[in-house]
Enzyme design. Structure first.
Site, PDB file in Angstrom:
ATOM      1  N   LYS A  45      -2.080   9.442  -0.042  1.00 40.85           N
ATOM      2  CA  LYS A  45      -3.143   9.842   0.884  1.00 40.85           C
ATOM      3  C   LYS A  45      -2.584  10.714   2.007  1.00 40.85           C
ATOM      4  O   LYS A  45      -3.239  11.663   2.454  1.00 40.85           O
ATOM      5  CB  LYS A  45      -3.830   8.606   1.465  1.00 40.85           C
ATOM      6  CG  LYS A  45      -4.602   7.779   0.447  1.00 40.85           C
ATOM      7  CD  LYS A  45      -5.738   8.554  -0.190  1.00 40.85           C
ATOM      8  CE  LYS A  45      -6.638   7.645  -1.033  1.00 40.85           C
ATOM      9  NZ  LYS A  45      -7.730   8.387  -1.698  1.00 40.85           N
TER      10      LYS A  45
ATOM     11  N   TYR B 141       0.805  -1.223   0.000  1.00 43.64           N
ATOM     12  CA  TYR B 141       0.000   0.000   0.000  1.00 43.64           C
ATOM     13  C   TYR B 141       0.840   1.276   0.000  1.00 43.64           C
ATOM     14  O   TYR B 141       0.312   2.374   0.092  1.00 43.64           O
ATOM     15  CB  TYR B 141      -0.941   0.001   1.210  1.00 43.64           C
ATOM     16  CG  TYR B 141      -2.220   0.787   1.007  1.00 43.64           C
ATOM     17  CD1 TYR B 141      -3.285   0.257   0.288  1.00 43.64           C
ATOM     18  CD2 TYR B 141      -2.359   2.061   1.533  1.00 43.64           C
ATOM     19  CE1 TYR B 141      -4.458   0.976   0.097  1.00 43.64           C
ATOM     20  CE2 TYR B 141      -3.532   2.787   1.351  1.00 43.64           C
ATOM     21  CZ  TYR B 141      -4.578   2.243   0.633  1.00 43.64           C
ATOM     22  OH  TYR B 141      -5.733   2.962   0.449  1.00 43.64           O
TER      23      TYR B 141
END
Length: 267
Positions: A158, A151
């Site tokens: 993000k 991720y």
């Protein structure tokens, strides 16, 4: 009056998932909604029909948020149709799920363009149409502050988004514009299912859920309701914040309660 009567809302990636749930939520309370989509015109048209059935106005606009030209065209369409904008929600996202050593330059570029650049360019365009103030919201995820397998590419973007939220909140406050992020945990969406079902070697969802304090996935409606609150008059004094909707996932740490046994107490 409903909370969003007379408001114009643009939600990127709103033909499905959280974006669609939010579009319908705002429409139920009177907002006119711009449904943005990249490929699936049929799903976008279906969302528009559902909004119209609720008595609100909607238009579907195709735009690839990786493209600066498409972003410009999207906001030009909003201005041409409505003349203003009250809510901009940056929801569209995509990335590559690989170990850091396996990431290619095009993986990094695409994730940055669609997640960070699209949000910043969209906010710039949105502010110009928010002549009487407005609200900007962006979707983040718990990978922004927690590291887990494959991720890194999306999670780091993000995290950057959440930093941009803080800077935007300060700069746009004098214009009457609030900027916030909603950080979702494991939400029951197609993208979450894709991550757990298609990344080779990924831990099964069944092994992850018991570690969440609430013991379940979140729903798209629960996230949509949180975003709607941040767009509503009740949140007037909230800006520059990241609100977690994750069932307690971001506050736990090993050893996990799900891995303990009774009596779990020293006499």
């Amino acid at each position: 009056m409903r909370r969003f009567d007379g408001k114009i809302s643009l939600i990127t990636g709103s033909s499905r998932g959280i974006g669609r749930a939010l579009a319908l939520t705002l429409a139920r309370e009177g907002a006119a909604v711009v449904v943005n989509y990249q490929r699936n015109a049929e799903m976008a048209a279906a969302t528009v029909r559902e909004i119209e059935a609720l008595g609100s106005r909607a238009i579907a606009v195709q735009a690839n948020m990786e493209s600066t030209e498409d972003i410009d065209r999207l906001f030009e369409r909003v201005e041409g149709e409505f003349g203003k904008l009250d809510h901009f929600v940056s929801n569209a996202a995509a990335s590559s799920f690989k170990k850091i050593a396996d990431l290619k330059a095009h993986n990094l570029d695409r994730s940055f363009y669609l997640n960070v650049r699209a949000f910043v360019l969209g906010a710039q365009r949105a502010v110009k149409l928010m002549r009487d103030g407005g609200r900007i919201a962006v979707l983040s995820s718990y990978g922004s502050s927690r590291a887990y397998p494959t991720y890194a590419n999306l999670g780091s973007n993000k995290a950057a988004i959440e930093a941009w939220v803080r800077y935007m909140a300060v700069e746009f406050a004098p214009k009457g514009i609030n900027v916030n992020a909603v950080n979702g945990g494991l939400i029951d969406t197609e993208s979450c299912a894709y991550f757990y079902e298609n990344v080779p070697g990924m831990a099964p969802m069944a092994s992850v859920l018991p570690k969440i304090p609430k013991g379940r996935m979140g729903t798209t409606q629960e996230v949509a309701d949180t975003i709607a609150f941040l767009l509503a008059p009740e949140s007037e004094y909230i800006t520059g914040q990241t609100i977690c909707v994750d069932g307690g996932l971001s506050v736990i740490a090993p050893p996990f309660y799900s891995e303990t046994t009774p009596p779990l107490s020293l006499s």
